[in-house]
Scaffold this active site. Sequence first.
Site: not given
Length: 254
Positions: A140, A155
Site C-alpha cells: 500500500s 496498518y
Amino acid sequence: MDFVNKVVVITGASSGIGAAAATMFANQSAKLVLVGRNETALKDVADKCEAAKGNKPIIVKAELNIDDDVKNIVAKAVQHFGRIDVLVNNAGIGVRGSIRDGVELYDRAMATNVRAPYLLISLATPHLVKSKGNIVNVSSVAAFKPIRDVDFLPYCTSKAALDQITKCVAIELAKDGVRVNSVNPGATRTPFVQSAGFSKEQMQELYKARDKTLPLGKMAESADVADLIVYLASDRARSITGSIYVIDNGELLS
C-alpha cells in the site's frame, strides 16, 4: 502474457483486487489456487475463472493467522498441481488505531499483513526455486506516508514491514532465479474500506472525497491493480525484482 501450465496461488481471492487478478490470470490460461475465508465467494470466483479457458481452480479456505491453514495452502497446491510458479500475497486487513490504543491492534495487523505472507513465502520458496517462479506482494502507499484523515498506525506499520520483506527476499532469492516485487495501491474501489470498520455511507463519502482530491481525479479500480500484478508475474517483467510499484492516481504527490 501467457501462463499456460503455470500455477498461481492468490490469497484474498474472494473479492476486490484478488478476485480481479484471478480472472486476469485465468484469461491467460493459468492454473489457479484461490485462497480466502469466504468459501461461497471463492466458488463464485472459481466458476468465472474456469469459464475463461476451461482450467478449474482449486479453492482453499484459510485463516492466514493460523499456521496450519497457511501450511495447507502450499500442501494443496503442490498435491493438486505438482508445482508453484507464482505466489500473490494479496490478502490483508485494514486495522485502525493510534498509539494510544495499546499493542493489540498492532499485533492483529502484523499477524495477517506481515507474519502470514512471511510464512507463506518461506513455505513456497523451495517450490518457487524449482520453477524459477516469482512472488508479488500487495502492499500500500500507506507504507510510505501516514493516512492523515484516519488513525491507521497499525496498518501503515505493517505495510512498511511488508515492503522490506519484498526487498530482502528479492536479494536472497535472486541467485536462485526467483523474482520478488510489490504492488502498492493507493485509494482503490474495493470492499477493503468496509472491512476496516467503515459503514457503507462512510465508505461512499470517502470515495467521493478521494475522487475529488486525488491528482488524476479518480480512484483506482481493482482491475487496474490486478493488471499490474499480472504484468509483474509474467515473463515480460523478467528483469524486474526488488521493486515497489506504486499505483495511486498521484496520491503520494498530494
